[in-house]
Design a protein around this motif. Structure first.
Motif, PDB file in Angstrom:
ATOM      1  N   VAL A 235       0.783  -0.698  -0.089  1.00 14.76           N
ATOM      2  CA  VAL A 235       0.100   0.057  -0.083  1.00 14.76           C
ATOM      3  C   VAL A 235       0.778   0.991  -0.172  1.00 14.76           C
ATOM      4  O   VAL A 235       0.445   2.272  -0.798  1.00 14.76           O
ATOM      5  CB  VAL A 235      -1.224   0.155   1.140  1.00 14.76           C
ATOM      6  N   ALA A 236       2.244   1.195   0.262  1.00 13.96           N
ATOM      7  CA  ALA A 236       3.263   2.328   0.113  1.00 13.96           C
ATOM      8  C   ALA A 236       3.409   2.054  -0.688  1.00 13.96           C
ATOM      9  O   ALA A 236       3.218   3.716  -1.187  1.00 13.96           O
ATOM     10  CB  ALA A 236       3.815   2.122   1.361  1.00 13.96           C
ATOM     11  N   LEU A 237       3.630   1.627  -1.903  1.00 15.59           N
ATOM     12  CA  LEU A 237       4.146   1.590  -2.890  1.00 15.59           C
ATOM     13  C   LEU A 237       2.756   2.140  -3.822  1.00 15.59           C
ATOM     14  O   LEU A 237       2.994   2.932  -4.526  1.00 15.59           O
ATOM     15  CB  LEU A 237       4.007   0.321  -3.943  1.00 15.59           C
ATOM     16  N   VAL A 238       1.581   2.284  -3.714  1.00 14.47           N
ATOM     17  CA  VAL A 238       0.767   2.421  -3.573  1.00 14.47           C
ATOM     18  C   VAL A 238       0.425   3.790  -4.102  1.00 14.47           C
ATOM     19  O   VAL A 238       0.412   5.009  -5.037  1.00 14.47           O
ATOM     20  CB  VAL A 238      -0.661   1.825  -3.725  1.00 14.47           C
ATOM     21  N   TYR A 239       0.801   4.461  -2.326  1.00 13.72           N
ATOM     22  CA  TYR A 239       0.781   5.579  -2.246  1.00 13.72           C
ATOM     23  C   TYR A 239       1.608   6.579  -3.399  1.00 13.72           C
ATOM     24  O   TYR A 239       1.797   7.166  -3.596  1.00 13.72           O
ATOM     25  CB  TYR A 239       1.036   5.782  -0.164  1.00 13.72           C
ATOM     26  N   LEU A 240       3.344   5.594  -3.320  1.00 15.44           N
ATOM     27  CA  LEU A 240       4.320   6.434  -3.984  1.00 15.44           C
ATOM     28  C   LEU A 240       4.057   6.515  -5.515  1.00 15.44           C
ATOM     29  O   LEU A 240       4.180   7.483  -6.195  1.00 15.44           O
ATOM     30  CB  LEU A 240       5.267   5.766  -4.228  1.00 15.44           C
ATOM     31  N   LYS A 241       3.120   5.811  -5.948  1.00 18.96           N
ATOM     32  CA  LYS A 241       3.087   5.700  -7.524  1.00 18.96           C
ATOM     33  C   LYS A 241       1.106   6.660  -7.633  1.00 18.96           C
ATOM     34  O   LYS A 241       1.463   7.553  -8.465  1.00 18.96           O
ATOM     35  CB  LYS A 241       1.774   4.592  -8.108  1.00 18.96           C
ATOM     36  N   GLN A 242       0.987   7.282  -6.009  1.00 24.05           N
ATOM     37  CA  GLN A 242      -0.201   8.667  -6.234  1.00 24.05           C
ATOM     38  C   GLN A 242       0.548   9.299  -5.949  1.00 24.05           C
ATOM     39  O   GLN A 242      -0.223  10.224  -5.961  1.00 24.05           O
ATOM     40  CB  GLN A 242      -1.359   8.139  -5.224  1.00 24.05           C
ATOM     41  N   ASN A 243       1.791   9.339  -5.973  1.00 21.55           N
ATOM     42  CA  ASN A 243       2.745  10.470  -5.064  1.00 21.55           C
ATOM     43  C   ASN A 243       2.286  11.056  -3.710  1.00 21.55           C
ATOM     44  O   ASN A 243       2.021  12.348  -3.395  1.00 21.55           O
ATOM     45  CB  ASN A 243       2.521  11.958  -6.232  1.00 21.55           C
ATOM     46  N   GLN A 244       1.160  10.394  -2.938  1.00 25.18           N
ATOM     47  CA  GLN A 244       1.192  10.443  -2.004  1.00 25.18           C
ATOM     48  C   GLN A 244       2.548  10.136  -0.943  1.00 25.18           C
ATOM     49  O   GLN A 244       2.110   8.872  -0.130  1.00 25.18           O
ATOM     50  CB  GLN A 244      -0.447  10.175  -1.227  1.00 25.18           C
ATOM     51  N   VAL A 245       3.425  11.264  -0.700  1.00 27.85           N
ATOM     52  CA  VAL A 245       4.279  10.605  -0.131  1.00 27.85           C
ATOM     53  C   VAL A 245       4.491  10.602   1.002  1.00 27.85           C
ATOM     54  O   VAL A 245       5.356   9.852   1.736  1.00 27.85           O
ATOM     55  CB  VAL A 245       5.880  11.315  -0.793  1.00 27.85           C
TER      56      VAL A 245
END
Length: 314
Positions: A235-245
């Motif tokens: 889920v952290a990777l997904v947030y990165l993909k959405q640029n929610q650092v």
């Protein structure tokens, strides 16, 4: 003119926009747009050699009341994400009530027991799409058939098992006492846990860059196992993909607390800290790596990790 459709997903007070456009439920925006343009051209009066006044009106009605609203809903990322969440919940609830589901179309009945769900489903969708709006008076019936296909596909995906026709759904033509099965049963296969199923579906969405849907699956998994380090990393990777650092950092931190050897978290957490300008033992902020952005991301919004993911943005 009103179009009454009461089969498949429509039966559950749900407008099956995928069935109206005849696209797979996991179709991306590009595929949805291409299909919409095909239908729009097909329904245009100039594309039909012989068309009566009644057929012209019917084509306009189909386009304005069904096709255009369906495309409008699926072409917008936010509305499509919300729509898919509802669709997923319907499928999960119907798995628990599978014996009450009735099927009328042959394709849907075949999909119930098809060994390769995805291949059969995608092939069936493509085949039906070729003739969906050829005979305008049959279009609504065909939409119903597609919606039954979608219903079975979603239920089987949610259940993650190959189920027999009698246990997944009963068809209106079935009657009488089921015949006993004396054949030797196949070896028992260990089924995935519910969390494994969520993770598998999430990984599929990630591969297709459908990050909103992936996040929903992973959040559901974390509700069942809040201390699953792998789910936190994904889920952290997904947030990165959405640029929610910032959200990504929180979940990577959680992953490493639960499993200090988590490879995904160990790989990405230092990059996040470097980009955020964090240093061990202090709070000094330094410029992020040169990735084509001029300002650090202070809100978890777009831009900071564009370079890490090759510039792709959801």
């Amino acid at each position: 003119m009103s179009f009454k459709i009461d089969s498949g997903l429509f039966k559950y007070d749900f407008i099956d926009n995928h069935a109206i456009l005849c696209v797979a439920v996991d179709a991306n925006v590009k595929e949805i747009r291409e299909r919409y343009l095909q239908i729009a051209r097909r329904l245009h009066p100039d594309s039909r050699t012989v068309i009566s006044a009644g057929e012209k009106q019917l084509a306009n009605e189909l386009l304005s009341k069904l096709v255009n609203p369906a495309y409008e809903h699926l072409s917008k990322e936010r509305s499509r994400a919300e729509y898919l969440i509802v669709l997923s919940q319907i499928a999960k609830s119907l798995v628990q009530e599978s014996s009450s589901v009735e099927l009328t179309s042959d394709l849907a009945k075949q999909l119930v027991s098809a060994p390769n769900i995805d291949a059969f489903y995608k092939t069936a969708i493509a085949k039906v799409a070729a003739t969906q709006y050829e005979s305008l008076h049959q279009s609504v019936k065909i939409i119903s058939q597609i919606s039954e296909l979608n219903l079975v596909y979603l239920m089987r995906s949610a259940a993650n098992v190959s189920t027999s026709p009698s246990s997944l759904a009963k068809s209106k033509s079935n009657s009488g006492t089921p015949k006993s099965n004396t054949a030797t049963p196949p070896p028992a296969v260990k089924e995935d846990s519910p969390v494994d199923q969520y993770v598998r579906r999430a990984q599929g969405f990630i591969d297709k860059k459908q990050f909103s849907q992936a996040k929903v699956e992973l959040q559901d998994a974390l509700k069942l196992e809040p201390k699953n380090s792998h789910c936190h990393s994904l889920v952290a990777l997904v947030y990165l993909k959405q640029n929610q650092v910032k959200m990504a950092k929180i979940h990577f931190d959680n992953a490493l607390k639960l499993d200090p050897t988590d490879e995904i978290a160990l790989t990405w957490k230092p990059k996040i800290e470097k980009a955020l300008g964090q240093q061990s033992g202090g709070s000094k902020v330094i410029p992020p790596p040169d990735d084509g952005t001029k300002q650090p991301d202070k809100s978890g919004g777009r831009g900071m990790f564009g370079g890490f993911f090759g510039g792709n943005k959801k």
